[in-house]
Each structure stands twice: as structure tokens, then as C-alpha cells.
Design a protein around this motif. Structure first.
Motif, PDB file in Angstrom:
ATOM      1  N   PRO A   1       0.461  -3.714   4.261  1.00  0.00           N
ATOM      2  CA  PRO A   1      -0.697  -3.240   5.014  1.00  0.00           C
ATOM      3  C   PRO A   1      -0.583  -3.631   6.481  1.00  0.00           C
ATOM      4  CG  PRO A   1      -1.320  -5.034   3.534  1.00  0.00           C
ATOM      5  CD  PRO A   1       0.126  -4.733   3.275  1.00  0.00           C
TER       6      PRO A   1
ATOM      7  N   GLU B   1      -7.884  -1.681   4.420  1.00  0.00           N
ATOM      8  CA  GLU B   1      -6.979  -0.832   3.647  1.00  0.00           C
ATOM      9  C   GLU B   1      -6.956  -1.169   2.164  1.00  0.00           C
ATOM     10  OE1 GLU B   1      -3.145  -1.042   5.557  1.00  0.00           O
ATOM     11  OE2 GLU B   1      -3.774   0.327   7.144  1.00  0.00           O
ATOM     12  N   THR B   2      -7.237  -2.445   1.799  1.00  0.00           N
ATOM     13  CA  THR B   2      -7.025  -2.860   0.411  1.00  0.00           C
ATOM     14  C   THR B   2      -8.205  -3.578  -0.236  1.00  0.00           C
ATOM     15  OG1 THR B   2      -6.152  -5.064   0.923  1.00  0.00           O
ATOM     16  CG2 THR B   2      -4.581  -3.215   0.940  1.00  0.00           C
TER      17      THR B   2
ATOM     18  N   ILE C   1       0.858  -1.188   0.000  1.00  0.00           N
ATOM     19  CA  ILE C   1       0.000   0.000   0.000  1.00  0.00           C
ATOM     20  C   ILE C   1       0.892   1.236   0.000  1.00  0.00           C
ATOM     21  CG2 ILE C   1      -1.897  -1.142   1.216  1.00  0.00           C
ATOM     22  CD1 ILE C   1      -0.845   0.482   3.752  1.00  0.00           C
TER      23      ILE C   1
ATOM     24  N   GLU D   1      -7.404  -5.330   9.126  1.00  0.00           N
ATOM     25  CA  GLU D   1      -6.633  -4.218   8.566  1.00  0.00           C
ATOM     26  C   GLU D   1      -6.375  -4.393   7.076  1.00  0.00           C
ATOM     27  OE1 GLU D   1      -5.718  -1.305   9.659  1.00  0.00           O
ATOM     28  OE2 GLU D   1      -6.075  -1.454  11.811  1.00  0.00           O
ATOM     29  N   VAL D   2      -6.016  -5.603   6.658  1.00  0.00           N
ATOM     30  CA  VAL D   2      -5.766  -5.859   5.236  1.00  0.00           C
ATOM     31  C   VAL D   2      -7.033  -5.577   4.429  1.00  0.00           C
ATOM     32  CG1 VAL D   2      -5.285  -7.671   3.527  1.00  0.00           C
ATOM     33  CG2 VAL D   2      -3.850  -7.452   5.567  1.00  0.00           C
TER      34      VAL D   2
ATOM     35  N   ALA E   1      -2.629   0.783  -3.926  1.00  0.00           N
ATOM     36  CA  ALA E   1      -2.521  -0.603  -3.463  1.00  0.00           C
ATOM     37  C   ALA E   1      -2.330  -1.509  -4.668  1.00  0.00           C
ATOM     38  CB  ALA E   1      -3.775  -1.023  -2.685  1.00  0.00           C
TER      39      ALA E   1
ATOM     40  N   VAL F   1      -4.799   5.081   2.789  1.00  0.00           N
ATOM     41  CA  VAL F   1      -4.053   4.490   1.684  1.00  0.00           C
ATOM     42  C   VAL F   1      -4.501   5.127   0.371  1.00  0.00           C
ATOM     43  CG1 VAL F   1      -3.674   2.308   0.445  1.00  0.00           C
ATOM     44  CG2 VAL F   1      -3.870   2.304   2.943  1.00  0.00           C
TER      45      VAL F   1
ATOM     46  N   ARG G   1       1.077   4.858   1.609  1.00  0.00           N
ATOM     47  CA  ARG G   1       0.488   5.583   2.731  1.00  0.00           C
ATOM     48  C   ARG G   1       0.069   6.991   2.318  1.00  0.00           C
ATOM     49  NH1 ARG G   1       0.480   3.460   7.481  1.00  0.00           N
ATOM     50  NH2 ARG G   1       0.498   5.486   8.478  1.00  0.00           N
TER      51      ARG G   1
END
Length: 188
Positions: free
Chosen positions: A69, A90-91, A55, A86-87, A136, A133, A57
Motif C-alpha cells: 500500500p 486503502e486497507t 493490495i 494511505e495504509v 487486500a 484497491v 490495484r
């Protein structure tokens, strides 16, 4: 010495005492001892077709750098669930925790411990969340050499790709004793 000045239990002004061979802030009225400030973060190496999920930032620290991530553990959340959450946040990638592959220790004003997991890719296409993010994708080791990758991420991915002498630590799904609410990991 940290800027904590009052007891979190009773509100009394803390005093400095020698406890366990260290000067620590402690309450003169109750049993409270301020042991320090800590932060526990997690990171993920998710691989697909020989490439690792990275990712970019969108916020500091590390704004503009590519990293794996990750995020911080919630108070009542198991570590493996934290990194899976979290993964995905964020993605948009669904991944399952496989094993612990790195532990990073950074003592400072807030002592930071960072635990990194290898994860099995389950599904999804990388999409930046647009908040934390702004980029990615899955990238090869060679592609990473041309990117603005954070040094710690380079170290972690290098170890995950090239250090085959260790299987890491895995989640103990069937411990020999039942320890409610514990997340247990062991070597294989």
C-alpha cells in the motif's frame, strides 16, 4: 524540456537560460525558475505473523498487480503521517511508521521519488477500499511467488525480509536542535 511555458508567479512567458549548468525555464521579469516536475510517493511494508500486507490495484498504473500500500505525499503533511493515512485508507489497517527501509529514484518527465517504510501492525483486518484497491490481505513470501506481484514490490519485500544488515532510518523524535515543521530521520 517540459511543457511549462508561463511563470507561475507573474504570468510572463518563460525563457530558457543556463542556470546551475543546466538549461532551465526561467522568468525574464521576476526571480521564478522552473526547477522541474517532481512527485514524492510512499509505500509501506506492514508485517503480521511473518506475512506482508499487499493490495491489488484497481486502477492504472499497475491495474491487477499486487503491491504494497502507498500513495503520494500531500503538500503540508509529514511523510510518516502520509503513509499511515494511505495504509488505513486503502486497507482499513492501523499501522505505525517504524523506519525507512528503501528509497527508489526514477528520473523521467516527472521525477518520481518513492520512500518505503517498515510499519508496526496495530490492528484491523484487510479490506479493499473498492476504489483504488480491489483486493487486500497478508501474504507470505512463498504465496507472493504465485501472485501477479509488481517487480518493484518484489524487490522491496525481499529486502525487508532478507536484508537484516541494516536497521534503516528512524524518525528522530528528539533532535538535538528544534527544527519546526521538519520531519527528520537518522540511521540507528
Amino acid at each position: 524540456m517540459e511543457k511549462v511555458n508561463f511563470c507561475l508567479s507573474c504570468g510572463q512567458r518563460l525563457e530558457v537560460r543556463s542556470i546551475g549548468g543546466e538549461n532551465r525555464k526561467a522568468c525574464p521579469s521576476c526571480e521564478f525558475v522552473h526547477w522541474g516536475a517532481y512527485s514524492i510517493g510512499v509505500g509501506a511494508c506492514v508485517f503480521k505473523d511473518g506475512k506482508v500486507l499487499l493490495i491489488r490495484r484497481a486502477q492504472n498504473p499497475g491495474k491487477g498487480r499486487w503491491t504494497i500500500p502507498g500513495g503520494y505525499i500531500e503538500q503540508f503533511e509529514h511523510i510518516e503521517k502520509t503513509i499511515e493515512r494511505e495504509v488505513e485508507e486503502e486497507t482499513g489497517i492501523h499501522a505505525k511508521t517504524q523506519r525507512m527501509i528503501a528509497l527508489c529514484d526514477l528520473p523521467r518527465e516527472i521525477h518520481n521519488v518513492y520512500i518505503v517504510f517498515s510499519m508496526d501492525y496495530i490492528g484491523g483486518e484487510p479490506q479493499a477500499d473498492g476504489v483504488e484497491v480491489d483486493g487486500a490481505g497478508f501474504f507470505s513470501w512463498e504465496e507472493m511467488q504465485e501472485m501477479n506481484v509488481a517487480p518493484l514490490t518484489t524487490w522491496i519485500v525481499n529486502g525487508a525480509l532478507h536484508n537484516k544488515s541494516s536497521n534503516g532510518l528512524v524518525i528522530d523524535q528528539k533532535p538535538i536542535v528544534q527544527l519546526d515543521r521538519y520531519g527528520l530521520f537518522h540511521s540507528v
